[in-house]
Design an enzyme around this catalytic site. Structure first.
Site, PDB file in Angstrom:
ATOM      1  N   ILE A 212       0.852  -1.183   0.000  1.00 16.13           N
ATOM      2  CA  ILE A 212       0.000   0.000   0.000  1.00 16.13           C
ATOM      3  C   ILE A 212       0.888   1.233   0.000  1.00 16.13           C
ATOM      4  CG2 ILE A 212      -0.192  -0.110   2.525  1.00 16.13           C
ATOM      5  CD1 ILE A 212      -2.831   1.302   0.077  1.00 16.13           C
ATOM      6  N   SER A 213       0.512   2.227  -0.796  1.00 20.57           N
ATOM      7  CA  SER A 213       1.259   3.484  -0.875  1.00 20.57           C
ATOM      8  C   SER A 213       0.624   4.517   0.045  1.00 20.57           C
ATOM      9  CB  SER A 213       1.253   4.000  -2.318  1.00 20.57           C
ATOM     10  OG  SER A 213       1.766   3.021  -3.198  1.00 20.57           O
ATOM     11  N   ALA A 214       1.364   5.568   0.319  1.00 20.04           N
ATOM     12  CA  ALA A 214       0.865   6.644   1.172  1.00 20.04           C
ATOM     13  C   ALA A 214      -0.381   7.269   0.536  1.00 20.04           C
ATOM     14  CB  ALA A 214       1.944   7.697   1.363  1.00 20.04           C
TER      15      ALA A 214
END
Length: 198
Positions: free
Chosen positions: A36-38
Site C-alpha cells: 500500500i502506498s501513502a
C-alpha cells in the site's frame, strides 16, 4: 514541466471519500497489508492521471486494491479498470474484496506489469505503482491510446521521481508533470522488500 500543484477534481475527491481505506489496507486479523502506498501520494498520482468517467484504465500493481477501488468509482459504470499484479496472493485477495465492495467494473489479472496487458488494450489512461528503470517501457506505451496519459514512477541512477506523460499524435510520450517520490521496482517475480529488512 514539473510541479505538484494539481487541481483537485470533485470526481477524484468524491471517489476517495467513498472508499473505506481500512477495509482494503488491513487483513481480517487487523494486520496491515504491506502493498500500500501513502494516501497523499495515491491522491497526487491519480490527479496527475486526470481520469474521467467512462475511461478505460490499466493499473499496474493492484496491491491492496485500495487505489483500484478509487479508480473504479471515478470511471463509473461506463468505464473499466483493468488491474494487473505479479503477486498471485494479492491478485486473489484484491479480486475478492473488490467484488465484495461492489466494484463490478474492475478485472484483476495475474501478470507481469512490465509488459502491461496487451489482450485488454488499448487504454485511455495507465497508472503504475512500481517504478520502471529510466523510461516508460515500450510495451506499456504501445497500449496507450493517442492523447492518453500514463503516470509512472521512474528511477535514474540515484534519482527517483514520478512523472506523467501524454501520448502525442506521432506516438511519442511527452512529459507533462513530475513530482518527487519512490516505489519498489517493477519485477518479473513477486518482490517483498520488507522481508529483507527483517
Amino acid at each position: 514541466m514539473s510541479g505538484n500543484n494539481f487541481l483537485k477534481s470533485d470526481l477524484i475527491t468524491n471517489s476517495i471519500s467513498k472508499v473505506d481505506r481500512f477495509f482494503y489496507t488491513h487483513y481480517e486479523n487487523g494486520s496491515q497489508v504491506h502493498q500500500i502506498s501513502a494516501e497523499r501520494l495515491i491522491e497526487q498520482m491519480i490527479q496527475m492521471l486526470n481520469p474521467n468517467s467512462g475511461d478505460r484504465i490499466l493499473e499496474i500493481g493492484t496491491g491492496s486494491g485500495y487505489s483500484t477501488a478509487i479508480l473504479s468509482h471515478i470511471v463509473g459504470k461506463n468505464g473499466t479498470v483493468i488491474s494487473v499484479d505479479i503477486d498471485p496472493n494479492m491478485v486473489e485477495r484484491a479480486s475478492q474484496i473488490l467484488s465484495r465492495d461492489g466494484c463490478n467494473n474492475v478485472s484483476v489479472f495475474l501478470g507481469n506489469g512490465k509488459i502491461g496487458l496487451r489482450e485488454k488494450a488499448p487504454y485511455d489512461k495507465i497508472i503504475a505503482w512500481a517504478s520502471a528503470e529510466g523510461e516508460i517501457l515500450l510495451p506499456i506505451a504501445n497500449q496507450l491510446v493517442s492523447d492518453g496519459i500514463v503516470v509512472c514512477p521512474l528511477r535514474e541512477k540515484d534519482n527517483s521521481y514520478i512523472a506523467s506523460f501524454r501520448k502525442n499524435q506521432t506516438g511519442e510520450l511527452e512529459e507533462i508533470a513530475r513530482i518527487s517520490g519512490g516505489f519498489i521496482p517493477m519485477t518479473d517475480t513477486p518482490f517483498y522488500p520488507w522481508l529483507e529488512e527483517n
